[in-house]
Write an enzyme that holds these catalytic residues in place. Sequence first.
Site, PDB file in Angstrom:
ATOM      1  CG  HIS A 173       8.736  -5.113   6.353  1.00 37.50           C
ATOM      2  ND1 HIS A 173       8.390  -5.521   5.092  1.00 37.50           N
ATOM      3  CD2 HIS A 173      10.030  -4.744   6.292  1.00 37.50           C
ATOM      4  CE1 HIS A 173       9.432  -5.417   4.297  1.00 37.50           C
ATOM      5  NE2 HIS A 173      10.453  -4.954   4.997  1.00 37.50           N
ATOM      6  CE  LYS A 177      12.932  -1.693   7.573  1.00 38.18           C
ATOM      7  NZ  LYS A 177      13.517  -2.852   8.255  1.00 38.18           N
ATOM      8  CD  GLU A 211      14.666  -4.774  -2.285  1.00 40.73           C
ATOM      9  OE1 GLU A 211      14.341  -5.648  -1.459  1.00 40.73           O
ATOM     10  OE2 GLU A 211      14.094  -4.610  -3.371  1.00 40.73           O
ATOM     11  CG  ASP A 230       8.687  -5.993  -4.594  1.00 38.30           C
ATOM     12  OD1 ASP A 230       7.976  -6.679  -3.839  1.00 38.30           O
ATOM     13  OD2 ASP A 230       9.924  -5.917  -4.484  1.00 38.30           O
ATOM     14  CG  HIS A 235       8.595  -0.915   1.067  1.00 41.84           C
ATOM     15  ND1 HIS A 235       7.650  -1.324   1.973  1.00 41.84           N
ATOM     16  CD2 HIS A 235       9.268  -2.048   0.719  1.00 41.84           C
ATOM     17  CE1 HIS A 235       7.748  -2.627   2.164  1.00 41.84           C
ATOM     18  NE2 HIS A 235       8.722  -3.080   1.409  1.00 41.84           N
ATOM     19  CE  LYS A 331      13.971  -7.416  -5.204  1.00 39.88           C
ATOM     20  NZ  LYS A 331      14.138  -8.096  -3.913  1.00 39.88           N
TER      21      LYS A 331
END
Length: 477
Positions: A173, A177, A211, A230, A235, A331
């Site tokens: 995803h 953007k 994040e 992840d 990404h 994270k």
Amino acid sequence: MTHDAHLFVVFGGTGDLARRKLLPALFTLLAEPGCRLLGVAGAEMDTDEYRVWVAGALMDAGVEESAAKRWAHERVWYRSVPRHSELDAVAEQVARIESDGATRGNRVLYLALPPAAFGPTIERIGRAGLARGAGWCRLVVEKPFGTDLESAQTLNETIHDHFEEEQVYRIDHYLGKETVQNLLVFRFANPLFESSWNRDRVQRVEITVAEELDASERGEYYDRTGVIGDMVQSHLAQLLTLVAMEAPSTFAADAVRDEKVKVLRSIRHIPAGAVVLGQYGAGTGATAHTPGYRAHEGVASDSPTPTYAAIKVWIDNWRWQGVPFLLRTGKAMARHLTEIAVVFRSPPVCLFHSVVDDCLGAGDVLRLVLQPDEGFSLHIDVKRPGSATSAQRIALSFSYAEEFGRIPEAYETLLADVVEGDQTLFVRHDEVEESWRLFAPLSHQDMPLHGYQAGSWGPSAADALIDSGPKGWFAEH
């Protein structure tokens, strides 16, 4: 824009991804006659009950009640399928929906499922004959695409047993953007920047995907995957290739993806000394007090899984030789931010001083923000009023929201591209495998795990990766 009539089949049609992301995007995409949605899941309900559930999801996303209910009634069907069972019943339901010819036999098959279910579901899709219809048929697979090189290759082999690569859309995803897509326009449509986008003018490139949220909502999954699988392999690798790629011969999908693969193949082997891994402890994060990672449900009490990674990579090609690319993600960090900072080389001689009388000694910086406030800023030095030799740094800024208003959500863009048959923003099989080949070994090397406090910018050890040019990560300022 009008789209081909089609049937959109969502495997995992009652899941969180379907509710939060897919259904709001499909509400607009499937607004035209002949476009229909079939949800497939294990939940025991009939089509009428599913339509109520879908309407509720749309209203939660801000769709007006009567419009949500009307769309669900006109566009939506459901089929309950027990877990691990064959999909013959789904094939029969598809045949019934397609029998009036409105969808023209066109199908999108979307796997909104846990990664472990991808391979088995694709096998069952093939056995049920769903991979071929009277019109076109396209398969959409969510990331992660495997958990390492071997599993990625196995998944690709399974996919290719039943689908041609031209039918496959591996969705990340981040690539939907607007500001990610604008990277290509920004670089290749503006000679001012393209002429400076090389080792002669650029000192370093920083890519930060921070994040603010912790891993508490998916502790069991995250403890198996970690930050490399992840975020880094997907990404960060995608952003890296878009920043570093050469201009394609055309903007056809394969021409763009060819150049992205070339970047991955040009990256030098990454030694342990170029990697800093971390794991967050208790601190003040996005939800006030955040417990340490190992305190989350589903996470082992002695888990060695990293939640943070900072990596220095070198691209051994003509354009980028000698320019470090610094990748960072984690994270429970200080704030939610995705940014690319291109740090240009400083002038050879310092003629001017800053407002604190230090020699400027730093080149201009281009900061492209992908989220949350999409846009970019160019940080340059200007003369300070009242002084002949004193300069001050200012930002020339552009905001997507200010210029264009609302911009489409990533899933809106990507799902429209699936229906249009445009694979430019989707990941090809060789790109997946090259990325795993490059980054998967980092999960298995014997490297120290640095602690960092939730709500911080990560372990201070990552600062040591910046060994030339302006000190400190620009995203922190």
